[in-house]
Design an enzyme around this catalytic site. Structure first.
Site, PDB file in Angstrom:
ATOM      1  CG  HIS A 197     -17.642  29.336  79.206  1.00 53.92           C
ATOM      2  ND1 HIS A 197     -18.418  28.260  78.874  1.00 53.92           N
ATOM      3  CD2 HIS A 197     -17.869  30.265  78.248  1.00 53.92           C
ATOM      4  CE1 HIS A 197     -19.073  28.511  77.752  1.00 53.92           C
ATOM      5  NE2 HIS A 197     -18.767  29.728  77.349  1.00 53.92           N
TER       6      HIS A 197
HETATM    7  C1  UD1 Z   1     -16.090  32.685  74.224  1.00 52.36           C
HETATM    8  C2  UD1 Z   1     -17.373  33.066  73.515  1.00 52.36           C
HETATM    9  C3  UD1 Z   1     -18.490  32.143  73.963  1.00 52.36           C
HETATM   10  C4  UD1 Z   1     -18.121  30.684  73.817  1.00 52.36           C
HETATM   11  C5  UD1 Z   1     -16.799  30.430  74.552  1.00 52.36           C
HETATM   12  C6  UD1 Z   1     -16.342  28.995  74.412  1.00 52.36           C
HETATM   13  C7  UD1 Z   1     -17.684  35.454  72.972  1.00 52.36           C
HETATM   14  C8  UD1 Z   1     -18.323  36.708  73.374  1.00 52.36           C
HETATM   15  N1  UD1 Z   1     -17.768  34.422  73.824  1.00 52.36           N
HETATM   16  O1  UD1 Z   1     -16.266  32.951  75.615  1.00 52.36           O
HETATM   17  O2  UD1 Z   1     -19.634  32.389  73.199  1.00 52.36           O
HETATM   18  O3  UD1 Z   1     -19.124  29.875  74.394  1.00 52.36           O
HETATM   19  O4  UD1 Z   1     -15.808  31.313  74.000  1.00 52.36           O
HETATM   20  O5  UD1 Z   1     -15.225  28.755  75.183  1.00 52.36           O
HETATM   21  O6  UD1 Z   1     -17.087  35.415  71.908  1.00 52.36           O
HETATM   22  N2  UD1 Z   1      -8.491  32.698  77.544  1.00 52.36           N
HETATM   23  C9  UD1 Z   1      -7.277  32.106  77.794  1.00 52.36           C
HETATM   24  N3  UD1 Z   1      -6.862  31.170  76.901  1.00 52.36           N
HETATM   25  C10 UD1 Z   1      -7.600  30.821  75.817  1.00 52.36           C
HETATM   26  C11 UD1 Z   1      -8.851  31.427  75.616  1.00 52.36           C
HETATM   27  C12 UD1 Z   1      -9.291  32.371  76.500  1.00 52.36           C
HETATM   28  O7  UD1 Z   1      -6.583  32.395  78.745  1.00 52.36           O
HETATM   29  O8  UD1 Z   1      -7.150  29.977  75.047  1.00 52.36           O
HETATM   30  C13 UD1 Z   1      -8.935  33.763  78.442  1.00 52.36           C
HETATM   31  C14 UD1 Z   1      -9.039  35.074  77.696  1.00 52.36           C
HETATM   32  O9  UD1 Z   1      -7.832  35.718  77.621  1.00 52.36           O
HETATM   33  C15 UD1 Z   1     -10.040  35.803  78.513  1.00 52.36           C
HETATM   34  C16 UD1 Z   1     -10.956  34.700  79.007  1.00 52.36           C
HETATM   35  O10 UD1 Z   1     -10.225  33.487  78.915  1.00 52.36           O
HETATM   36  O11 UD1 Z   1      -9.435  36.409  79.620  1.00 52.36           O
HETATM   37  C17 UD1 Z   1     -12.218  34.617  78.232  1.00 52.36           C
HETATM   38  O12 UD1 Z   1     -12.016  34.306  76.853  1.00 52.36           O
HETATM   39  P1  UD1 Z   1     -12.983  34.903  75.699  1.00 52.36           P
HETATM   40  O13 UD1 Z   1     -12.683  34.302  74.394  1.00 52.36           O
HETATM   41  O14 UD1 Z   1     -12.999  36.354  75.819  1.00 52.36           O
HETATM   42  O15 UD1 Z   1     -14.424  34.478  76.131  1.00 52.36           O
HETATM   43  P2  UD1 Z   1     -15.004  33.083  76.590  1.00 52.36           P
HETATM   44  O16 UD1 Z   1     -15.474  33.257  77.968  1.00 52.36           O
HETATM   45  O17 UD1 Z   1     -14.075  31.948  76.274  1.00 52.36           O
END
Ligand code: UD1
Length: 350
Positions: A197
């Site tokens: 991811h």
């Molecule tokens: C985040 C953390 C990372 C951790 C990871 C675990 C930061 C900077 N990064 O990264 O350290 O290893 O979580 O998973 O805080 N999304 C969904 N549904 C969800 C969650 C996320 O659709 O339930 C989407 C978000 O809307 C976004 C993308 O996934 O578009 C990324 O999510 P985000 O929490 O920003 O960062 P991660 O890549 O998950």
């Protein structure tokens, strides 16, 4: 009874919080904020249900934004809650945007910040997590570290006091999982387990395409539990799961399912932080698709191998034969209890 305000928001934090909460609720008034950074049922709710984490007192809805906006809005909303709740300390975990937002609010309101999984460094400032953890450590008051490497990192940055090597709370969780009997041999074997991811792996089209190509050419099937971020990027780049016959794409799985997938696999391919350690504790070889790792101890004796520039090396997983396994590399599974005892001492001596 002192009040501790715990801040969680992303999947790995729910896992870390589960054993810590069990301990801290014995002694403190624990109030929890879930920032909503992760919000899908299978990225959030399933962990609360399965790990029997208490329902958070506050559930914010701050997922899916740009980093600046997300962190800023978290700060605004956490600040209001802190002013209202007047906690004696703020508890933060790891390195996510939720971690940094909580740390900043605490520091600015002069409320002690306790950081679990402090002192980790990748020395790669292009990772948002590295920025978050460095900043959080410089405004925290108590540091719970998983290894002596973390202490060295903190010392080098001039952070010297209130550092406690308690081990890793994720190991506590593994031991709890073993006790439940939910960790078991499955009929499903003969596969590599995959999670990816990190933005530098999945946000760049040629790189994601090359990684998928490599997974598709492995000697065994790759079971790929696909993170929402990765799924969104595959859709954006028009990469179709049906084009990869050797990859079985599955939705993100619960904690116990994930542990079982690792426990029964022939090797893990990941860019997750926590799963490198989980593979180690479950004695599985791991390829980490990153240029570096904070968890350098796992690299010893080839339990973990970094692959970054030359993605073809992912295919070497078949040949890796780890050497001697060292017990207790990240403590012995009682980190949460040690955290409770140190926090009790902290308040007593205040
Ligand atoms: C985040 C953390 C990372 C951790 C990871 C675990 C930061 C900077 N990064 O990264 O350290 O290893 O979580 O998973 O805080 N999304 C969904 N549904 C969800 C969650 C996320 O659709 O339930 C989407 C978000 O809307 C976004 C993308 O996934 O578009 C990324 O999510 P985000 O929490 O920003 O960062 P991660 O890549 O998950």
């Amino acid at each position: 009874m002192q009040k501790i305000l715990a801040i969680i928001g992303a999947r790995p934090q729910f896992i870390k919080h589960a054993p810590v909460e069990l301990e801290l609720r014995q002694e403190f008034n624990l109030v929890t904020i879930h920032t909503g950074q992760h919000y899908d049922d299978n990225m959030s709710k399933v962990f609360f249900d399965e790990l029997k984490i208490n329902k958070p007192e506050y559930l914010l809805e701050l997922g899916g934004m740009s980093h600046g906006k997300q962190t800023g809005m978290m700060m605004m909303q956490i600040e209001d809650i802190v002013l209202d709740e007047e906690p004696d300390a703020i508890l933060i975990y790891g390195d996510t945007n939720s971690t940094l937002a909580g740390a900043l609010v605490g520091a600015k309101l002069h409320i002690p910040v306790f950081h679990i999984e402090a002192g980790l460094r990748s020395f790669n400032k292009s990772m948002p997590e590295e920025i978050n953890r460095v900043l959080a450590d410089h405004i925290s008051d108590m540091f719970f570290i998983p290894s002596e490497t973390a202490r060295t990192n903190l010392h080098k940055e001039g952070v010297k006091n209130n550092i406690f090597n308690v081990g890793d709370v994720m190991y506590d969780m593994i031991l709890l999982a073993r006790k439940t009997g939910l960790m078991k041999n499955s009929d499903q074997s003969g596969y590599y387990y995959v999670t990816l991811h990190r933005p530098y792996n999945v946000d760049i089209e040629p790189r994601l395409t090359e990684i998928l190509k490599m997974l598709n050419s492995l000697d065994k099937i790759a079971i790929f539990a696909i993170h929402p971020r990765t799924r969104k990027k595959m859709e954006k780049f028009d990469l179709k799961t049906s084009d990869y016959s050797n990859i079985k794409f599955i939705d993100p799985v619960s904690y116990f399912e994930n542990i079982n997938y690792i426990y029964n696999c022939n090797g893990l391919i990941t860019d997750s932080g926590g799963m490198q350690k989980e593979a180690y504790w479950l004695k599985k070889k791991c390829i980490t698709v990153r240029p570096e790792t904070e968890w350098i101890e796992t690299l010893e004796n080839k339990w973990n191998t970094l692959v970054f520039d030359d993605l073809k090396k992912i295919g070497n997983i078949i040949n890796i034969q780890p050497g001697e396994y060292k017990e207790d590399v990240y403590g012995n599974g009682n980190a949460s209890e040690k955290i409770r005892l140190e926090i009790m001492k902290y308040f007593k001596n205040k």
